[in-house]
Motif scaffolding. Structure first.
Motif, mmCIF file in Angstrom:
data_model
loop_
_atom_site.group_PDB
_atom_site.id
_atom_site.type_symbol
_atom_site.label_atom_id
_atom_site.label_comp_id
_atom_site.label_asym_id
_atom_site.label_seq_id
_atom_site.Cartn_x
_atom_site.Cartn_y
_atom_site.Cartn_z
ATOM 1 N N TYR A 179 -18.015 30.721 25.702
ATOM 2 C CA TYR A 179 -18.252 29.423 25.089
ATOM 3 C C TYR A 179 -19.666 29.370 24.521
ATOM 4 O O TYR A 179 -20.635 29.691 25.207
ATOM 5 N N PHE A 180 -19.767 28.937 23.278
ATOM 6 C CA PHE A 180 -21.054 28.864 22.598
ATOM 7 C C PHE A 180 -21.326 27.446 22.139
ATOM 8 O O PHE A 180 -20.489 26.818 21.482
ATOM 9 N N CYS A 181 -22.506 26.977 22.459
ATOM 10 C CA CYS A 181 -22.988 25.703 21.964
ATOM 11 C C CYS A 181 -23.815 25.966 20.702
ATOM 12 O O CYS A 181 -24.468 27.015 20.595
ATOM 13 N N ALA A 182 -23.758 25.060 19.736
ATOM 14 C CA ALA A 182 -24.496 25.282 18.493
ATOM 15 C C ALA A 182 -24.996 23.958 17.935
ATOM 16 O O ALA A 182 -24.381 22.910 18.140
ATOM 17 N N VAL A 183 -26.094 24.023 17.215
ATOM 18 C CA VAL A 183 -26.658 22.844 16.571
ATOM 19 C C VAL A 183 -26.868 23.118 15.098
ATOM 20 O O VAL A 183 -27.225 24.226 14.705
ATOM 21 N N GLY A 184 -26.584 22.116 14.286
ATOM 22 C CA GLY A 184 -26.805 22.216 12.850
ATOM 23 C C GLY A 184 -27.509 20.976 12.360
ATOM 24 O O GLY A 184 -27.407 19.905 12.975
ATOM 25 N N SER A 185 -28.221 21.141 11.238
ATOM 26 C CA SER A 185 -28.950 19.980 10.715
ATOM 27 C C SER A 185 -28.219 19.326 9.563
ATOM 28 O O SER A 185 -28.703 18.400 8.970
ATOM 29 N N GLY A 186 -27.039 19.867 9.237
ATOM 30 C CA GLY A 186 -26.162 19.153 8.316
ATOM 31 C C GLY A 186 -26.278 19.502 6.859
ATOM 32 O O GLY A 186 -25.327 19.360 6.126
ATOM 33 N N ASN A 187 -27.455 19.995 6.439
ATOM 34 C CA ASN A 187 -27.661 20.179 5.012
ATOM 35 C C ASN A 187 -26.937 21.409 4.468
ATOM 36 O O ASN A 187 -26.239 21.344 3.458
ATOM 37 N N THR A 188 -27.088 22.525 5.171
ATOM 38 C CA THR A 188 -26.505 23.763 4.662
ATOM 39 C C THR A 188 -25.249 24.182 5.406
ATOM 40 O O THR A 188 -24.485 24.992 4.905
#
Lengths: 115, 113
Positions: free
Chosen positions: B89-98
């Motif tokens: 299981y992998f947690c991930a974060v994105g900032s939405g733009n790309t």
């Protein structure tokens, strides 16, 4: 439909040789990403394509690494003069459009072993 | 710079036990949060995502994930695990733009029948 396809699935190469890894994204997906997964590490971002251009190549570890995308579809990741620390699973993902509203669809990866 | 930390690298549970996988992120702006899962022999696939709205995300395969902004956390939970939940299981974060995601190191879950 077909998912993201990567080839080869496994590649063993000698140190110092060049390798090319291929990614066929899902048809119509405009965004394409390359990640690397080393033993015991998470997924390390390498490069992102929107269409044929790469607005973010900040994750490429050295100038031995390069990638291109042609026709807004297939992408090739090239590693020149491979080193043992390049051994990893290289994952490609595509999404319908850029932005986090479109989930990433991953391929099965290419396992690269440098001897 | 964004970073993601997963608390446990390897978790072993018996069937029917409860599960909570911790995930903390570091980022000052608006974030989008994800859990991806990789079953043995399969590719990574999306399990949960939080973009906005209700911070408790429910749905797939009995899992739920809760976004707690004050704790910079997005923990994954399941009240009763099954052998078929064995996966990474992998947690991930994105900032939405790309759409670019920053992933944690992953947690290997092994469920004993």
């Amino acid at each position: 439909g077909a998912g993201v396809s990567q080839s080869p699935s496994n590649k063993v190469t000698e140190k110092g040789k060049d390798v090319e890894l291929r990614c066929d994204p899902i048809s119509g997906h405009t965004a394409l990403y390359w990640y690397r997964q080393s033993l015991g590490q998470g997924l390390e971002f390498l490069i992102y394509f929107q269409g044929n251009s790469a607005p973010d190549k900040s994750g490429l570890p050295s100038d031995r690494f390069s990638a291109e995308r042609t026709g807004g579809s297939v992408s090739t990741l090239t590693i020149q003069r491979t080193q043992q620390e390049d051994s990893a699973v290289y994952l490609c993902a595509s999404s319908l459009e850029r932005g986090n509203n479109s989930p990433l669809h991953f391929g099965n990866g290419t396992r690269l072993t440098v001897t | 710079a964004q970073s993601v930390s997963q608390h446990n690298h390897h978790v072993i549970l018996s069937e029917a036990a409860s599960l909570e996988l911790g995930c903390n992120y570091s980022y000052g702006g608006t974030v989008n949060l994800f859990w991806y899962v990789q079953y043995p022999g399969q590719h990574l696939q999306l399990l949960h995502k939080y973009l906005s709205g209700d911070p408790l995300v429910k749905g797939i395969k009995g899992f739920e994930a809760e976004f707690i902004k004050s704790k910079f956390s997005f923990n994954l939970r399941k009240p009763s695990v099954q052998w078929s939940d064995t996966a990474e299981y992998f947690c991930a974060v994105g900032s939405g733009n790309t759409g670019k995601l920053i992933f944690g190191q992953g947690t290997t879950l092994q469920v004993k029948p």
